[in-house]
Design a protein around this motif. Structure first.
Motif, PDB file in Angstrom:
ATOM      1  N   GLY A 219       0.805  -1.209   0.000  1.00  7.26           N
ATOM      2  CA  GLY A 219       0.000   0.000   0.000  1.00  7.26           C
ATOM      3  C   GLY A 219       0.839   1.260   0.000  1.00  7.26           C
ATOM      4  N   GLU A 220       0.529   2.170   0.917  1.00 10.91           N
ATOM      5  CA  GLU A 220       1.221   3.457   0.984  1.00 10.91           C
ATOM      6  C   GLU A 220       2.421   3.429   1.925  1.00 10.91           C
ATOM      7  OE1 GLU A 220       0.538   5.939  -0.989  1.00 10.91           O
ATOM      8  OE2 GLU A 220      -1.078   4.776  -1.886  1.00 10.91           O
ATOM      9  N   ASP A 221       2.930   2.243   2.200  1.00 12.57           N
ATOM     10  CA  ASP A 221       4.111   2.129   3.052  1.00 12.57           C
ATOM     11  C   ASP A 221       5.292   2.849   2.408  1.00 12.57           C
ATOM     12  OD1 ASP A 221       5.555   1.363   5.248  1.00 12.57           O
ATOM     13  OD2 ASP A 221       5.458  -0.791   4.852  1.00 12.57           O
ATOM     14  N   THR A 222       6.275   3.221   3.214  1.00 15.02           N
ATOM     15  CA  THR A 222       7.482   3.858   2.708  1.00 15.02           C
ATOM     16  C   THR A 222       8.685   2.982   3.021  1.00 15.02           C
ATOM     17  OG1 THR A 222       7.946   5.078   4.752  1.00 15.02           O
ATOM     18  CG2 THR A 222       6.503   6.149   3.139  1.00 15.02           C
ATOM     19  N   PHE A 223       9.744   3.200   2.253  1.00 15.56           N
ATOM     20  CA  PHE A 223      10.960   2.441   2.505  1.00 15.56           C
ATOM     21  C   PHE A 223      11.480   2.714   3.916  1.00 15.56           C
ATOM     22  CE2 PHE A 223      15.580   1.963   2.493  1.00 15.56           C
ATOM     23  CZ  PHE A 223      15.713   0.673   2.010  1.00 15.56           C
ATOM     24  N   ALA A 224      11.380   3.956   4.370  1.00 13.85           N
ATOM     25  CA  ALA A 224      11.892   4.320   5.685  1.00 13.85           C
ATOM     26  C   ALA A 224      11.170   3.560   6.798  1.00 13.85           C
ATOM     27  CB  ALA A 224      11.764   5.821   5.909  1.00 13.85           C
ATOM     28  N   SER A 225       9.837   3.538   6.751  1.00 10.71           N
ATOM     29  CA  SER A 225       9.098   2.854   7.812  1.00 10.71           C
ATOM     30  C   SER A 225       9.303   1.351   7.740  1.00 10.71           C
ATOM     31  CB  SER A 225       7.605   3.194   7.724  1.00 10.71           C
ATOM     32  OG  SER A 225       7.067   2.769   6.485  1.00 10.71           O
ATOM     33  N   SER A 226       9.389   0.799   6.521  1.00 12.07           N
ATOM     34  CA  SER A 226       9.638  -0.629   6.377  1.00 12.07           C
ATOM     35  C   SER A 226      11.018  -0.993   6.911  1.00 12.07           C
ATOM     36  CB  SER A 226       9.524  -1.037   4.911  1.00 12.07           C
ATOM     37  OG  SER A 226       9.791  -2.411   4.739  1.00 12.07           O
ATOM     38  N   LEU A 227      11.997  -0.144   6.647  1.00 11.62           N
ATOM     39  CA  LEU A 227      13.341  -0.391   7.153  1.00 11.62           C
ATOM     40  C   LEU A 227      13.374  -0.349   8.674  1.00 11.62           C
ATOM     41  CD1 LEU A 227      16.349  -0.855   6.677  1.00 11.62           C
ATOM     42  CD2 LEU A 227      16.623   1.626   6.399  1.00 11.62           C
ATOM     43  N   ARG A 228      12.647   0.579   9.280  1.00  9.77           N
ATOM     44  CA  ARG A 228      12.591   0.639  10.747  1.00  9.77           C
ATOM     45  C   ARG A 228      12.058  -0.666  11.330  1.00  9.77           C
ATOM     46  NH1 ARG A 228      10.263   5.921   9.792  1.00  9.77           N
ATOM     47  NH2 ARG A 228      11.773   7.572  10.244  1.00  9.77           N
ATOM     48  N   ARG A 229      10.966  -1.169  10.755  1.00 12.04           N
ATOM     49  CA  ARG A 229      10.404  -2.424  11.262  1.00 12.04           C
ATOM     50  C   ARG A 229      11.402  -3.568  11.121  1.00 12.04           C
ATOM     51  NH1 ARG A 229       5.977  -0.777   8.211  1.00 12.04           N
ATOM     52  NH2 ARG A 229       6.460  -2.368   6.638  1.00 12.04           N
ATOM     53  N   THR A 230      12.073  -3.605   9.981  1.00 15.12           N
ATOM     54  CA  THR A 230      13.025  -4.689   9.738  1.00 15.12           C
ATOM     55  C   THR A 230      14.193  -4.619  10.707  1.00 15.12           C
ATOM     56  OG1 THR A 230      12.419  -4.667   7.386  1.00 15.12           O
ATOM     57  CG2 THR A 230      14.476  -5.766   7.980  1.00 15.12           C
ATOM     58  N   LEU A 231      14.690  -3.425  10.964  1.00 14.34           N
ATOM     59  CA  LEU A 231      15.803  -3.262  11.893  1.00 14.34           C
ATOM     60  C   LEU A 231      15.442  -3.743  13.295  1.00 14.34           C
ATOM     61  CD1 LEU A 231      17.015   0.287  10.784  1.00 14.34           C
ATOM     62  CD2 LEU A 231      18.350  -1.817  10.597  1.00 14.34           C
ATOM     63  N   ALA A 232      14.171  -3.637  13.662  1.00 11.08           N
ATOM     64  CA  ALA A 232      13.740  -4.006  15.006  1.00 11.08           C
ATOM     65  C   ALA A 232      13.212  -5.432  15.095  1.00 11.08           C
ATOM     66  CB  ALA A 232      12.654  -3.040  15.484  1.00 11.08           C
ATOM     67  N   ALA A 233      13.190  -6.149  13.959  1.00  8.46           N
ATOM     68  CA  ALA A 233      12.594  -7.486  13.941  1.00  8.46           C
ATOM     69  C   ALA A 233      13.529  -8.520  14.558  1.00  8.46           C
ATOM     70  CB  ALA A 233      12.242  -7.884  12.516  1.00  8.46           C
ATOM     71  N   ARG A 234      12.991  -9.305  15.435  1.00 12.78           N
ATOM     72  CA  ARG A 234      13.770 -10.351  16.109  1.00 12.78           C
ATOM     73  C   ARG A 234      13.613 -11.680  15.359  1.00 12.78           C
ATOM     74  NH1 ARG A 234      15.391 -10.900  21.501  1.00 12.78           N
ATOM     75  NH2 ARG A 234      14.207  -9.003  22.030  1.00 12.78           N
ATOM     76  N   GLY A 235      14.749 -12.324  15.083  1.00 13.39           N
ATOM     77  CA  GLY A 235      14.718 -13.668  14.504  1.00 13.39           C
ATOM     78  C   GLY A 235      14.090 -13.765  13.138  1.00 13.39           C
ATOM     79  N   LEU A 236      14.241 -12.724  12.313  1.00 12.11           N
ATOM     80  CA  LEU A 236      13.616 -12.729  10.988  1.00 12.11           C
ATOM     81  C   LEU A 236      14.384 -13.648  10.034  1.00 12.11           C
ATOM     82  CD1 LEU A 236      11.401 -11.612   9.157  1.00 12.11           C
ATOM     83  CD2 LEU A 236      12.908  -9.676   8.619  1.00 12.11           C
ATOM     84  N   THR A 237      13.667 -14.537   9.393  1.00 10.08           N
ATOM     85  CA  THR A 237      14.254 -15.481   8.440  1.00 10.08           C
ATOM     86  C   THR A 237      13.474 -15.428   7.136  1.00 10.08           C
ATOM     87  OG1 THR A 237      15.009 -16.995  10.175  1.00 10.08           O
ATOM     88  CG2 THR A 237      14.766 -17.914   7.974  1.00 10.08           C
ATOM     89  N   ILE A 238      14.202 -15.434   6.018  1.00  9.77           N
ATOM     90  CA  ILE A 238      13.576 -15.529   4.699  1.00  9.77           C
ATOM     91  C   ILE A 238      13.868 -16.920   4.152  1.00  9.77           C
ATOM     92  CG2 ILE A 238      13.377 -14.571   2.380  1.00  9.77           C
ATOM     93  CD1 ILE A 238      14.521 -11.960   3.429  1.00  9.77           C
ATOM     94  N   GLY A 239      12.828 -17.671   3.914  1.00  6.64           N
ATOM     95  CA  GLY A 239      12.981 -18.998   3.333  1.00  6.64           C
ATOM     96  C   GLY A 239      12.734 -18.949   1.834  1.00  6.64           C
ATOM     97  N   VAL A 240      13.644 -19.515   1.053  1.00  6.60           N
ATOM     98  CA  VAL A 240      13.504 -19.576  -0.402  1.00  6.60           C
ATOM     99  C   VAL A 240      13.305 -21.046  -0.772  1.00  6.60           C
ATOM    100  CG1 VAL A 240      14.537 -19.028  -2.628  1.00  6.60           C
ATOM    101  CG2 VAL A 240      15.032 -17.584  -0.637  1.00  6.60           C
ATOM    102  N   THR A 241      12.113 -21.387  -1.209  1.00  8.02           N
ATOM    103  CA  THR A 241      11.772 -22.770  -1.533  1.00  8.02           C
ATOM    104  C   THR A 241      11.521 -22.904  -3.030  1.00  8.02           C
ATOM    105  OG1 THR A 241      10.731 -23.063   0.636  1.00  8.02           O
ATOM    106  CG2 THR A 241      10.208 -24.688  -1.067  1.00  8.02           C
ATOM    107  N   ALA A 242      12.342 -23.707  -3.701  1.00  8.40           N
ATOM    108  CA  ALA A 242      12.164 -23.963  -5.128  1.00  8.40           C
ATOM    109  C   ALA A 242      11.345 -25.226  -5.325  1.00  8.40           C
ATOM    110  CB  ALA A 242      13.526 -24.095  -5.803  1.00  8.40           C
ATOM    111  N   HIS A 243      10.302 -25.129  -6.123  1.00 10.58           N
ATOM    112  CA  HIS A 243       9.425 -26.260  -6.404  1.00 10.58           C
ATOM    113  C   HIS A 243       9.840 -26.934  -7.710  1.00 10.58           C
ATOM    114  CE1 HIS A 243       6.827 -24.799  -3.166  1.00 10.58           C
ATOM    115  NE2 HIS A 243       6.971 -23.593  -3.688  1.00 10.58           N
ATOM    116  N   PRO A 244       9.376 -28.158  -7.954  1.00 10.62           N
ATOM    117  CA  PRO A 244       9.724 -28.840  -9.201  1.00 10.62           C
ATOM    118  C   PRO A 244       9.369 -27.994 -10.417  1.00 10.62           C
ATOM    119  CG  PRO A 244       8.679 -30.375  -7.693  1.00 10.62           C
ATOM    120  CD  PRO A 244       8.558 -29.015  -7.067  1.00 10.62           C
TER     121      PRO A 244
END
Length: 317
Positions: free
Chosen positions: A231-256
């Motif tokens: 939506g109307e989110d900004t890079f700055a606010s998204s970056l703030r949330r990410t900086l404060a996120a505990r234990g954040l993991t991105i899983g990349v799953t490749a399917h057949p």
């Protein structure tokens, strides 16, 4: 909505919430400094960052600076021969996005949640990206995307669609693997939206396999929307949330992989099969509620001009 083939998402910044408590302010400050340092190193690398080894290294450094763990098997984005992956490990691969020998490339189709999707993909395999023109102007991510050989399209102009599909067909036929976001916009979870069909025609015309890939965000194993960029989110606010996120993991799953040449696999069928593989079934509506007790946010680490951005329009890629 910027054009006739844009997609509207019901997700808003209120969807982005922490699944677990935030890290202390001291940790946020350390991540902030590390992220700013990683950004400077990446941008000062200039054109040398087009080298796949450097590009992957910078993408991983950005994620590490943010305290993000990446879970992905080596070579997860390859559907056919892994020639380029082996060359990259030896340090002899050509610049990102250049053709690989031995047949067409792979159309990699990915769900779209966050601006972090781009460094996560590049950290696994520096493939060519197909993205909307505005992404090139995003802080940090735009620089990475341009140096990765991203091909930008104008979603505000419907007349550009046939040209974009022709260009994608040529890229695949030349041996390049290209990652696209068929949902055409961001959603707060990976089980929403539908896959648009146009880019799948390029795979059919080029005789290229389709590799469905799922990106998932968790915090200490719990599903999380904290990284959503909607939506109307900004890079700055998204970056703030990410900086404060505990234990954040991105899983990349490749399917057949899916074969574009199988009998009965027109672009509609391919899009439906890929969407089911990526999203785990038919799209499901999700209820969104704001976080119960949001803590005060730390100031953005923000003295670096590379970390500043105006408010963003809806994020259609």
């Amino acid at each position: 909505m910027n054009g006739a083939w844009d997609v509207w998402s019901a997700c808003t910044p209120a969807c982005a919430t922490h699944a677990v408590r935030r890290v202390p302010a001291t940790v946020t400050a350390r991540r902030c400094a590390a992220f700013a340092h990683a950004v400077r190193r990446a941008l000062t690398d200039g054109e040398r960052m087009a080298d796949p080894v450097r590009l992957r290294t910078h993408a991983r450094a950005l994620l590490t600076a943010l305290g993000i763990r990446l879970e992905s098997p080596a070579g997860a984005l390859r559907a056919a021969a892994d020639t380029r992956t082996r060359e990259t490990r030896r340090g002899t691969a050509p610049a990102a996005g250049t053709p690989a020998p031995g047949g067409p490339g792979t159309l990699i189709v990915v769900n779209h949640i966050s601006w972090l999707d781009i460094p996560a993909l590049l950290a696994v395999e520096p493939v060519t990206l197909l993205a909307k023109r505005e992404v090139g102007g995003w802080p940090v991510v735009g620089g990475l995307a341009r140096r990765a050989g991203t091909h930008f399209i104008d979603r505000g102009n419907p007349r550009e669609l046939p040209h974009a599909i022709d260009e994608l067909t040529e890229l695949l036929a030349s041996g390049r693997s290209v990652a696209v976001f068929p949902q055409a916009t961001t959603w707060c979870t990976g089980a929403q939206g539908t896959f648009r069909r146009a880019t799948f025609q390029a795979a059919i015309d080029a005789g290229a396999p389709v590799r469905p890939v799922t990106l998932g965000y968790t915090q200490h194993g719990l599903p999380s929307t904290v990284a959503a960029f909607c939506g109307e989110d900004t890079f700055a606010s998204s970056l703030r949330r990410t900086l404060a996120a505990r234990g954040l993991t991105i899983g990349v799953t490749a399917h057949p992989p899916l074969s574009a040449q199988d009998a009965g696999h027109d672009r509609r069928t391919l899009a439906a099969l890929a969407g089911t593989a990526v999203m785990g079934g038919p799209p499901r509506p999700t209820r969104h509620a704001p976080e119960r007790a949001p803590a005060p946010q730390a100031p953005l680490c923000g003295t670096s001009p590379h970390l500043r951005a105006p408010a963003q329009a809806p994020h259609h890629v």
